[in-house]
Scaffold this active site. Structure first.
Site, mmCIF file in Angstrom:
data_model
loop_
_atom_site.group_PDB
_atom_site.id
_atom_site.type_symbol
_atom_site.label_atom_id
_atom_site.label_comp_id
_atom_site.label_asym_id
_atom_site.label_seq_id
_atom_site.Cartn_x
_atom_site.Cartn_y
_atom_site.Cartn_z
ATOM 1 N N GLY A 182 0.913 -1.324 0.085
ATOM 2 C CA GLY A 182 0.169 -0.120 -0.012
ATOM 3 C C GLY A 182 0.750 1.355 0.066
ATOM 4 N N CYS A 184 -28.214 -8.335 -16.201
ATOM 5 C CA CYS A 184 -27.529 -7.968 -17.503
ATOM 6 C C CYS A 184 -28.571 -8.476 -18.700
ATOM 7 C CB CYS A 184 -26.167 -8.668 -17.802
ATOM 8 S SG CYS A 184 -25.602 -8.461 -19.650
ATOM 9 N N CYS A 192 -26.788 -11.491 -20.741
ATOM 10 C CA CYS A 192 -26.503 -12.777 -20.206
ATOM 11 C C CYS A 192 -27.354 -13.064 -18.768
ATOM 12 C CB CYS A 192 -25.161 -12.802 -19.680
ATOM 13 S SG CYS A 192 -24.475 -12.170 -18.385
ATOM 14 N N CYS A 196 -23.385 -6.335 -18.645
ATOM 15 C CA CYS A 196 -22.294 -6.628 -17.959
ATOM 16 C C CYS A 196 -21.148 -5.582 -18.291
ATOM 17 C CB CYS A 196 -21.833 -7.896 -17.914
ATOM 18 S SG CYS A 196 -22.900 -9.243 -17.209
ATOM 19 N N CYS A 209 -19.437 -11.781 -19.462
ATOM 20 C CA CYS A 209 -20.822 -11.822 -20.198
ATOM 21 C C CYS A 209 -20.855 -12.800 -21.302
ATOM 22 C CB CYS A 209 -20.920 -10.398 -20.673
ATOM 23 S SG CYS A 209 -22.961 -10.139 -21.048
#
Lengths: 191, 274
Positions: B29, B238, B241, B263, B269
């Protein structure tokens, strides 16, 4: 000391350095995992192969190097192939030690620039056998045991180093062609 | 590949970036400065991510590049072609087939494995920038782990609006030490940062910073006990899909208010629709 050493460096500097780096990156991101960055590299003794591979991969004219006198036979080889200047211990980015140095003699970085802490390359008698240690911290899904013949006093050295986080040194243990990393974020105890 | 070193960058630059990456992994980090090079595309197009990718890439790697989850947008296509040309490596659009995935602003829906590396393109690596524009002062705050201002900022959102109003680039605490920018991924993706099996590397080209989240590292999205972090997702499925678990893009379909959700992750997808 001749300027041109007898042994070559990486046969293919670009792809060999990349493969060695990925092995070292795997080790650094999985503390205690044993890798072999360039197992067939020819290095001048008594330098461990893994230590030679790490320095060829990462050291250059921009990085100060400190060598334990025991590695003087490798000096010309390292100098020729990396171009890394030798500097006093406290200013070295890469410290190639023979035994455990005192923690306050090596660069530990500052709170604002902890990345200036040195990388300590430490030859050990064995990796994967010897005393069992328990590691935990980033890179490990759960606390993990690893075996290594670490020098006397290493547990206390590491406890002091880990307590300095984010300052501190990162250690690369080398045994022949094999290497394991202990980044300063890792906690270590006797298993 | 004539006229270029493998993967475009010269070896000394790669070594410098590799050293920065190793230190970044050791200090999860923390932003490590690096000597960012000028790349053959403008800042803001992923120059940081490209330099990180170039430094780690080898001939055996299979590269996937996504832009907002999609493999077929300009940025993704350009970067994939760039590396196919300067490194001669194989590319893919399949998340499961890739060994290195460079991403702009999304994490793939498919769970990543330990043998994969995710490289983020980061426009602004400093999470405190909007609170403390001075780099010198922000570095001091990170050194002291003095993050009160960020908590006040989240608190003010809750006091004024009832919830934290950050929908992307939602700040995280990495390994209980550094507040870090996850890059402008939707807050929906933040839970995937936590204890991910893959190594995550972040490159900011203009700001010349590299940082990392090692595998299995604790990554907490900042919140309060009584106001826990809640990732946002559009309420819908979606249209292609039918997925109800993926992050959705809203697409306008005409000028009479028609719209649909699809998506954002095109590979996910396509895999479901097939």
């Amino acid at each position: 000391m001749s300027a041109v050493p007898d042994l070559p460096g990486f046969p293919d500097p670009v792809t060999d350095a990349q493969a060695a780096f990925r092995a070292i990156l795997w080790a650094q991101s999985h503390p205690g995992a044993i890798v072999a960055p360039a197992p067939t590299l020819a290095v001048p003794p008594p330098l461990p192969i893994a230590a030679g591979a790490l320095l060829l991969t990462l050291a250059d004219a921009d990085t100060g190097l400190w060598l334990d006198p025991i590695f003087a036979p490798a000096r010309a080889w390292l100098r020729f192939h990396t171009g890394a200047p030798e500097v006093p211990l406290s200013r070295a980015g890469f410290v190639l030690a023979a035994g455990l140095p005192a923690l306050d003699t090596i660069g530990l970085g500052s709170d604002e620039a902890p990345q200036d802490g040195a990388s300590l390359i430490l030859p050990v008698a064995a990796l994967g056998e010897g005393t069992r240690w328990r590691l935990s911290g980033p890179g490990l899904a759960a606390s993990t045991d690893f075996a290594a013949a670490l020098p006397e006093g290493f547990a206390a050295f590491w406890a002091a180093n880990h307590a300095l986080f984010p300052r501190g040194v990162d250690v690369f243990l080398c045994a022949g062609p094999r290497l394991a990393a202990l980044p300063r974020s890792a906690a270590l105890e006797v298993a | 590949m004539r006229g270029y070193n493998f993967a475009y960058l010269d070896e000394q630059t790669k070594r410098m970036i590799r050293r920065a990456i190793l230190k970044a992994v050791a200090i999860p980090g923390h932003q490590v400065p690096f000597g960012g090079r000028e790349m053959p595309l403008p800042y803001g197009w992923g120059t940081g991510g490209i330099q990180v990718t170039a430094a780690i890439l080898g001939p055996q790697d299979v590269l996937k590049v996504i832009d907002q989850g999609a493999d077929d947008t300009t940025n993704a296509v350009s970067i994939r072609r760039f590396f196919a040309r300067v490194a001669g490596i194989a590319t893919t659009t399949r998340t499961t087939e890739a060994s290195v995935i460079q991403t702009r602003h999304r994490i793939p829906e498919t769970k990543l494995r330990a043998d994969q590396i995710l490289v983020y393109q980061v426009p602004q690596p400093e999470p405190l920038y909007r609170l403390e524009p001075s780099r010198v002062a922000a570095r001091r705050l990170h050194a002291l782990a003095e993050y009160g201002a960020m908590h006040v900022r989240l608190y003010e959102d809750i006091a004024r609006l009832g919830a934290v109003a950050i929908s992307y680039d939602y700040p995280v605490l990495v390994n209980r030490r550094y507040i870090t920018s996850p890059s402008p991924i939707p807050a929906f993706d933040n839970p995937k940062l936590h204890r991910m099996a893959a190594l995550q590397l972040f490159g900011a080209g203009r700001e010349k910073r590299i940082y990392a989240i090692p595998p299995y590292t604790e990554v907490r999205s900042l919140d309060f006990e009584d106001h826990p972090f809640r990732p946002h997702r559009a309420d819908g499925a979606c249209a292609l899909c039918g997925a109800r678990d993926s992050y959705l893009d809203e697409v306008l379909t005409d000028d009479r208010g028609g719209r649909m959700f699809v998506c954002s992750d095109t590979d996910y997808c396509a895999g479901r629709a097939a």
